[in-house]
Motif scaffolding. Structure first.
Motif, PDB file in Angstrom:
ATOM      1  N   ARG A  38      23.097  36.143   1.916  1.00 37.05           N
ATOM      2  CA  ARG A  38      23.662  36.828   3.084  1.00 37.05           C
ATOM      3  C   ARG A  38      22.922  38.116   3.420  1.00 37.05           C
ATOM      4  N   LEU A  39      22.095  38.608   2.515  1.00 35.83           N
ATOM      5  CA  LEU A  39      21.317  39.824   2.755  1.00 35.83           C
ATOM      6  C   LEU A  39      19.983  39.550   3.440  1.00 35.83           C
ATOM      7  N   ILE A  40      19.717  38.298   3.792  1.00 34.72           N
ATOM      8  CA  ILE A  40      18.424  37.915   4.350  1.00 34.72           C
ATOM      9  C   ILE A  40      18.194  38.536   5.730  1.00 34.72           C
ATOM     10  N   GLU A  41      16.929  38.567   6.142  1.00 33.27           N
ATOM     11  CA  GLU A  41      16.555  39.064   7.462  1.00 33.27           C
ATOM     12  C   GLU A  41      17.211  38.214   8.547  1.00 33.27           C
ATOM     13  N   ALA A  42      17.411  38.795   9.724  1.00 31.78           N
ATOM     14  CA  ALA A  42      17.960  38.064  10.856  1.00 31.78           C
ATOM     15  C   ALA A  42      16.969  37.007  11.336  1.00 31.78           C
ATOM     16  N   PRO A  54      21.781  38.824  20.334  1.00 29.02           N
ATOM     17  CA  PRO A  54      20.722  38.715  21.335  1.00 29.02           C
ATOM     18  C   PRO A  54      20.258  37.272  21.511  1.00 29.02           C
ATOM     19  N   SER A  55      19.656  36.972  22.654  1.00 25.23           N
ATOM     20  CA  SER A  55      19.264  35.598  22.975  1.00 25.23           C
ATOM     21  C   SER A  55      18.036  35.132  22.210  1.00 25.23           C
ATOM     22  N   TRP A  56      17.313  36.033  21.544  1.00 29.21           N
ATOM     23  CA  TRP A  56      16.094  35.644  20.823  1.00 29.21           C
ATOM     24  C   TRP A  56      16.329  35.375  19.338  1.00 29.21           C
ATOM     25  N   GLY A  57      17.564  35.492  18.884  1.00 34.66           N
ATOM     26  CA  GLY A  57      17.759  35.279  17.450  1.00 34.66           C
ATOM     27  C   GLY A  57      19.217  35.211  17.046  1.00 34.66           C
ATOM     28  N   GLU A  58      19.448  35.497  15.778  1.00 33.54           N
ATOM     29  CA  GLU A  58      20.791  35.422  15.202  1.00 33.54           C
ATOM     30  C   GLU A  58      21.741  36.395  15.897  1.00 33.54           C
ATOM     31  N   TYR A  74      24.389  39.167  16.719  1.00 36.48           N
ATOM     32  CA  TYR A  74      24.752  40.363  15.969  1.00 36.48           C
ATOM     33  C   TYR A  74      26.074  40.182  15.223  1.00 36.48           C
ATOM     34  N   VAL A  75      27.014  39.512  15.856  1.00 34.72           N
ATOM     35  CA  VAL A  75      28.324  39.310  15.215  1.00 34.72           C
ATOM     36  C   VAL A  75      28.168  38.507  13.927  1.00 34.72           C
ATOM     37  N   ASP A  76      27.298  37.506  13.942  1.00 37.06           N
ATOM     38  CA  ASP A  76      27.066  36.707  12.733  1.00 37.06           C
ATOM     39  C   ASP A  76      26.449  37.562  11.626  1.00 37.06           C
ATOM     40  N   GLN A  77      25.577  38.481  12.002  1.00 41.27           N
ATOM     41  CA  GLN A  77      24.985  39.374  11.002  1.00 41.27           C
ATOM     42  C   GLN A  77      26.047  40.277  10.382  1.00 41.27           C
ATOM     43  N   VAL A  78      26.968  40.771  11.207  1.00 42.31           N
ATOM     44  CA  VAL A  78      28.056  41.605  10.691  1.00 42.31           C
ATOM     45  C   VAL A  78      28.876  40.839   9.673  1.00 42.31           C
ATOM     46  N   VAL A  79      29.237  39.612   9.989  1.00 39.29           N
ATOM     47  CA  VAL A  79      30.097  38.815   9.107  1.00 39.29           C
ATOM     48  C   VAL A  79      29.437  38.614   7.750  1.00 39.29           C
ATOM     49  N   ARG A  80      28.170  38.208   7.752  1.00 40.66           N
ATOM     50  CA  ARG A  80      27.531  37.914   6.455  1.00 40.66           C
ATOM     51  C   ARG A  80      27.252  39.198   5.675  1.00 40.66           C
ATOM     52  N   MET A  81      26.847  40.249   6.372  1.00 38.60           N
ATOM     53  CA  MET A  81      26.553  41.505   5.664  1.00 38.60           C
ATOM     54  C   MET A  81      27.819  42.150   5.106  1.00 38.60           C
TER      55      MET A  81
END
Length: 227
Positions: free
Chosen positions: A85-89, A120-124, A126-133
């Motif tokens: 879960r700490l991986i790069e976006a 953002p439309s180019w990647g993961e 932001y909300v998904d990053q919040v959840v895993r982090m």
């Protein structure tokens, strides 16, 4: 069971400088290791944390994060854990050059990925990053209750989770991120509740000036923003 008055600190550490002579946005791609300077940054952070009450060290599975975490784990006699879960976006531009002055924004093939900076439309998302982090932070907090933990991750996920904790909007100008190479974003818990967030740069003197937080991008310089 948690103690409501117990203090735990979880340090989110961004990895050190990466060997990237071609200037690609490496993202989650394997095979990108710390440069000689990056290894010095990792050692500097380990020295900075040597006297701290670190009882748990965990890192993203990517090589640059593992190599940054290793000296800290060694100095405290700990086994280095891994948390995916700490991986790069994720970013659709991985493996390409995408930065100041390279013409990426003028290429029609890229336009479909640049339609929504708020997601953002180019990647993961932001909300998904919040959840895993937040999940990784919680696990590290529980593993180090009453002590301190170090989680080695990457610039964008660290900045996004900090923005969430500090109740800022998640979409932002990447040039404004306060998350320099080998920097520490330290989250303090009282029991299960976050009570403060701190920021420090123990290897600041080793970081090239154009890569410091808030520095103006240099045309032809490092393109691997968000790494």
């Amino acid at each position: 069971m948690s103690n409501a008055s117990e203090i735990t600190v979880v340090h989110l550490l961004r990895h050190g400088e990466v060997h990237n002579p071609d200037g690609v946005l490496y993202g989650r791609r394997p095979g990108f290791h710390l440069s000689e300077l990056g290894l010095k940054m990792a050692d500097r952070v380990a020295e900075h944390l040597a006297d701290r009450d670190i009882t748990h060290v965990v890192a993203s599975p990517l090589e640059r994060a593992q190599e940054t975490a290793a000296p800290i784990a060694t100095s405290h006699g700990l086994t280095l854990d891994t948390d995916a879960r700490l991986i790069e976006a994720m970013n659709v531009f991985e493996g390409k050059t995408f930065g100041v002055g390279d013409g990426a924004l003028r290429r029609p093939a890229n336009w479909k990925y640049l339609t929504n900076p708020m997601r953002p439309s180019w990647g993961e998302p932001y909300v998904d990053q919040v959840v895993r982090m937040m999940g990784a932070l919680t696990k590290a907090r529980d593993a180090a209750r009453g002590h301190e933990a170090v989680c080695v991750s990457h610039q964008l996920p660290i900045w996004i989770v900090r923005s969430f904790i500090e109740r800022r909007r998640l979409w932002h100008d990447p040039r404004r991120r306060q998350c320099t190479l080998a920097s520490l974003t330290s989250v303090t818990y009282q029991g299960d509740r976050i009570v403060s967030v701190g920021y420090s740069e123990p290897a600041r003197d080793l970081v090239p000036a154009h890569l410091l937080a808030g520095a103006k991008p240099v045309k032809g310089g490092s393109k691997a923003f968000g790494a």
